[in-house]
Scaffold this motif. Structure first.
Motif, short mmCIF file in Angstrom:
data_model
loop_
_atom_site.label_atom_id
_atom_site.label_comp_id
_atom_site.label_asym_id
_atom_site.label_seq_id
_atom_site.Cartn_x
_atom_site.Cartn_y
_atom_site.Cartn_z
N ASN A 7 103.80 -26.06 12.12
CA ASN A 7 103.94 -26.56 13.49
C ASN A 7 103.06 -27.79 13.62
OD1 ASN A 7 103.84 -27.08 16.23
ND2 ASN A 7 103.42 -24.97 16.85
N PHE B 227 107.52 -22.17 16.95
CA PHE B 227 108.66 -23.00 16.56
C PHE B 227 109.97 -22.27 16.76
CE2 PHE B 227 106.20 -21.72 12.77
CZ PHE B 227 107.03 -20.74 12.22
N GLY C 292 106.13 -26.16 18.52
CA GLY C 292 106.80 -26.84 17.42
C GLY C 292 108.30 -26.84 17.52
#
Length: 394
Positions: free
Chosen positions: A155, A294, A315
């Protein structure tokens, strides 16, 4: 790419959750993907420990107890491997996902004792915890990162945090940080998805929405609240939503979506063999992504031709190509996120012809840039120089 004959043992540890833990999560999926990528790179990873160091209550006594148990386990591993023939000992220690609340006490101790490289994937630090109730874990994480020979950044939002920490702010830290974008361990649309009971359209013209997440308190439940509030603003649109997942907040999630009646289906957990077909059977994955690192579900959806509408948090921007494989909505301020999310979703519901091209772009994106092969290449190129020359994969 090296094959299994390379046979270079690597000790693998995930202090947040071991890869073989029975409860599914994105963290477990990423750990499994890393094991697959290490094997594809020519190494032989083995789960070295399963002790969970995650302590979320901020109880220093509990943290000390976890630390002491971890150090005892480290001593046992050192004793066992010291008595093992050299070719069968790990040549490197690889830890996935450590931070202040889930530090790694085992890996650094074992790596020092065996004189092997210590490597980390996905690490983060929170400056406010340096002197707070997680000080023990903060200090341990800083020490582990200082010892690490390489730190893989999954990330990119973590990189400024790592390089900006007063305890780590030096050129050496910057040099040992390597980008390793989140990836999938299976090819995009490698085979036709198996039939799914969720595959049929409820009626012509309906846009099939999908959310895939654990049903738990905290950020996941907050994301479900935003999603429910967004859909309430779109009651006149022609959509249906399937929620795949389960967990301790199932009752709260069910209550959030109860006003929509049959337009929302809580499908529960999906077996691994069915999840690809579920993604492929829907038109758009919708997820507000509150504090999302993410999001493995975002990658999985794109791999199966299902584009993504997500909050632009953490992310997420690193796994979704905005206006190409999906669409991102500014995640702040949170108080108005539901309205912004609804507005973007409204645009897409009004233009469903935008969805199939984005789905096709997602398949290509995963295949070309987020594949097992690409991750294995990064791991191979980064880890091989850390080992004695005769130990690297051929």
């Amino acid at each position: 790419m090296a094959g299994p004959l390379a046979n270079i043992p690597i000790a693998f540890y995930a202090p947040m959750k071991p890869p073989d833990h029975p409860r599914p999560s994105g963290d477990r999926t990423m750990a499994r993907n890393l094991l697959a990528a290490l094997a594809a790179a020519g190494f032989t990873p083995q789960i070295a420990a399963r002790l969970r160091s995650h302590e979320k209550a901020g109880d220093p006594a509990a943290q000390r107890a976890i630390r002491d148990a971890a150090l005892r386990e480290a001593d046992l591993l050192v004793a066992r491997w010291t008595a093992t023939s050299a070719p069968d000992r790990p040549r490197l220690w690889f830890t996935y996902h450590l931070y202040d609340r889930a530090p790694d006490w085992i890996g650094p101790a074992v790596a020092r004792a065996l004189a092997i490289p210590y490597v980390v994937a996905e690490a983060s630090l929170t400056p406010s915890r340096a002197d707070g109730p997680w000080r023990i874990g903060h200090v341990a994480t800083v020490a582990a990162l200082r010892q690490a020979s390489a730190v893989f950044v999954l990330n990119e939002n973590d990189r400024p945090c790592l390089l900006g920490a007063a305890e780590l702010a030096d050129a050496a830290m910057a040099e040992k940080c390597h980008a390793l974008p989140p990836f999938l361990a299976r090819p995009a649309l490698a085979r036709p998805p198996a039939p799914s009971p969720l595959a049929s359209r409820p009626q012509p013209g309906v846009v099939r929405l999908l959310a895939v997440a654990m049903l738990r308190q905290g950020d996941k439940l907050a994301s479900f609240r935003v999603l429910a509030d967004s859909l309430a603003l779109l009651a006149g649109r022609n959509w249906r939503l399937t929620i795949v997942g389960d967990g301790p907040a199932r009752a709260e999630v069910a209550a959030l979506f109860a006003p929509f009646g049959e337009r929302v289906v809580l499908a529960g957990l999906a077996p691994p063999e069915a999840i690809d077909a579920i993604y492929a059977a829907h038109d758009l994955l919708v997820w507000p992504a509150i504090n999302e690192a993410f999001g493995m579900a975002l990658l999985e959806a794109q791999a199966n031709g299902c584009p993504v509408l997500a909050g632009d948090a953490g992310g997420v921007r690193g796994v979704v190509r905005n206006h190409e494989t999906g669409w991102l909505v500014a995640n702040s301020p949170r108080a108005t996120l539901a309205g912004r999310f609804a507005a973007r979703l409204d645009d897409l519901l009004a233009q469903p012809e935008l969805l199939p091209p984005a789905g096709a772009a997602g398949v290509a994106f995963i295949r070309q840039q987020r594949s097992l092969a690409s991750a294995a290449s990064i791991l191979r190129d980064t880890l091989t120089p850390l080992l004695p020359s005769q130990d690297g994969p051929p």
